[in-house]
Design a protein around this motif. Structure first.
Motif, mmCIF file in Angstrom:
data_model
loop_
_atom_site.group_PDB
_atom_site.id
_atom_site.type_symbol
_atom_site.label_atom_id
_atom_site.label_comp_id
_atom_site.label_asym_id
_atom_site.label_seq_id
_atom_site.Cartn_x
_atom_site.Cartn_y
_atom_site.Cartn_z
ATOM 1 N N GLY A 62 120.837 1.400 10.950
ATOM 2 C CA GLY A 62 121.916 0.522 11.366
ATOM 3 C C GLY A 62 121.634 -0.919 10.977
ATOM 4 N N ARG A 63 122.687 -1.667 10.672
ATOM 5 C CA ARG A 63 122.559 -3.077 10.329
ATOM 6 C C ARG A 63 122.838 -3.921 11.561
ATOM 7 N NH1 ARG A 63 123.790 -4.628 5.184
ATOM 8 N NH2 ARG A 63 123.137 -6.675 5.896
ATOM 9 N N TRP A 64 122.200 -5.072 11.613
ATOM 10 C CA TRP A 64 122.474 -6.067 12.650
ATOM 11 C C TRP A 64 122.692 -7.379 11.918
ATOM 12 C CZ3 TRP A 64 118.658 -7.595 17.174
ATOM 13 C CH2 TRP A 64 119.239 -8.604 17.938
ATOM 14 N N HIS A 85 130.745 0.130 12.701
ATOM 15 C CA HIS A 85 129.882 0.185 13.881
ATOM 16 C C HIS A 85 128.757 -0.842 13.788
ATOM 17 C CE1 HIS A 85 128.811 2.262 17.610
ATOM 18 N NE2 HIS A 85 127.562 1.993 17.292
ATOM 19 N N ASP A 86 128.391 -1.236 12.578
ATOM 20 C CA ASP A 86 127.403 -2.302 12.424
ATOM 21 C C ASP A 86 127.920 -3.601 13.050
ATOM 22 O OD1 ASP A 86 125.560 -0.724 11.086
ATOM 23 O OD2 ASP A 86 126.376 -1.213 9.113
ATOM 24 N N ARG A 120 127.480 -3.325 16.735
ATOM 25 C CA ARG A 120 126.048 -3.514 16.988
ATOM 26 C C ARG A 120 125.683 -4.999 16.881
ATOM 27 N NH1 ARG A 120 124.708 -0.294 13.354
ATOM 28 N NH2 ARG A 120 124.342 1.554 14.597
ATOM 29 N N SER A 121 126.277 -5.696 15.916
ATOM 30 C CA SER A 121 125.968 -7.105 15.708
ATOM 31 C C SER A 121 126.475 -7.970 16.855
ATOM 32 C CB SER A 121 126.579 -7.582 14.387
ATOM 33 O OG SER A 121 126.057 -6.844 13.293
ATOM 34 N N LEU A 148 118.342 -1.606 18.678
ATOM 35 C CA LEU A 148 118.621 -2.633 17.685
ATOM 36 C C LEU A 148 117.309 -3.075 17.032
ATOM 37 C CD1 LEU A 148 121.274 -4.849 19.512
ATOM 38 C CD2 LEU A 148 121.644 -3.023 17.869
ATOM 39 N N VAL A 181 127.850 -2.193 4.852
ATOM 40 C CA VAL A 181 128.102 -2.531 6.259
ATOM 41 C C VAL A 181 129.198 -1.614 6.769
ATOM 42 C CG1 VAL A 181 128.857 -4.302 7.886
ATOM 43 C CG2 VAL A 181 127.447 -4.940 5.925
ATOM 44 N N SER A 182 128.992 -1.012 7.934
ATOM 45 C CA SER A 182 129.990 -0.127 8.538
ATOM 46 C C SER A 182 130.656 -0.842 9.711
ATOM 47 C CB SER A 182 129.329 1.162 9.032
ATOM 48 O OG SER A 182 128.578 0.906 10.214
#
Length: 340
Positions: free
Chosen positions: A146-148, A284-285, A288-289, A323, A281-282
């Motif tokens: 996952g990206r943040w 949901h990212d 999450r961010s 995260l 980047v999705s």
């Protein structure tokens, strides 16, 4: 990729005779099995993908996909309803990089379809049960982390979403989409499901009723940046009660009467991320961010939990713990040794 299967053996007297144009109304029977609209849309997406990969049909989106779910072509579907086909398909999805949640959901969609086909008499109970015994493969290897995104990266993404637009209507629509995802922590299913009638004023504040997982509905405050975008967007649409908040836009700039699909929202985010040079980047990212940025800025966890619409704070704690936190012990040790 498509791994077409051999037709069902006509000597197999466990199955009824199959008219060449026979169809199955998956949408109608699924409504009694999966009450959440998000689950129904997700299952439709995976069943459509199964027909594409296993049955050799073209994939569909939007109203075309909904029509397919009401008229599943049994001649293309039934040959692929077997444990071996399901196991091979799930294995290929894992190799493709699908995460644990996606694999679990894909399996559940096809197993549910098998159960409903069995109840309707199109496949035998043994096949349905055997497909239910197929387990989703491990997803750790090849799963995209996952990206943040930082606050600055979120700003870049919002600007890029407008830059990729070809018309004024698309530019404002994209601003609505990205500003809502980057501030209100919406799931893409929640945004696709949003209606103009969900917007209202409560105690002098603009709010939106968000229809979340498990048929939960929660009011979320609407920030000024989103309200400004919506006020511009309303010039391009007819915000009738119950009509979709976010619409598809055709190449010529015409705004459709129906809403965007979750796949379309994914494409908007990915295209904006590519334009901003942020990589993959999705949607949901972005959720999450939002959670990560609020945590770093010192916002209380119960406030973050309400925004994420989690059932309790413990769920939010587990969510935040996943995260990618700073792990700077090695940097500190290098400083102590005088190496940096």
């Amino acid at each position: 990729m498509s791994f077409l299967l051999q037709p069902v053996d006509p000597r197999d007297n466990r199955l009824p005779a199959l008219p060449p144009d026979a169809t199955f109304d998956f949408a109608a029977v699924l409504a009694g099995r999966a009450s959440s609209p998000h689950t129904q849309r997700a299952y439709a997406r995976w069943v459509d993908r199964y027909l594409e990969d296993v049955g050799g049909l073209d994939g569909t989106t939007g109203p075309e996909r909904m029509h397919r779910m009401r008229t599943l072509p049994l001649a293309a579907l039934l040959p692929g309803m077997s444990p071996s086909a399901l196991r091979a398909w799930l294995g290929w999805l894992a190799e493709e990089g699908q995460g644990k949640q996606g694999l679990t959901q894909a399996r559940a969609a096809i197993v549910t379809l098998a159960q409903l086909l069995s109840e309707a008499g199109w496949i035998d109970d043994y096949t349905s049960a055997a497909m239910g015994n197929v387990r989703a493969p491990a997803a750790e290897d090849g799963q995209r982390p996952g990206r943040w995104l930082s606050v600055d990266q979120l700003r870049q993404l919002m600007a890029a979403a407008e830059a990729i637009a070809n018309t004024d209507a698309q530019r404002i629509r994209n601003r609505v989409v990205i500003s809502m995802l980057c501030t209100m922590a919406l799931r893409r299913e929640e945004l696709a499901d949003a209606r103009w009638s969900d917007l209202s004023t409560q105690n002098g504040r603009p709010v939106m009723l968000v229809h979340g997982k498990g048929s939960k509905a929660v009011y979320v405050d609407v920030p000024g940046v989103v309200m400004e975008a919506l006020q511009r967007w309303v010039l391009y649409v007819s915000p009738r009660k119950g009509s979709p908040l976010v619409r598809r836009i055709w190449r010529g700039g015409h705004v459709a009467d129906y809403g965007v699909s979750t796949d379309a929202l994914w494409r908007i985010v990915n295209a904006a991320a590519a334009e901003a040079g942020l990589g993959l980047v999705s949607p949901h990212d972005l959720r999450r961010s939002v959670a990560g940025a609020l945590q770093v800025s010192g916002v209380p966890i119960d406030t973050i939990s309400r925004l994420l619409r989690h059932s309790n704070v413990a769920v939010t704690e587990r969510y935040l713990s996943k995260l990618p936190q700073h792990n700077e012990g090695a940097m500190l040790m290098a400083d102590l040794l005088g190496l940096d």
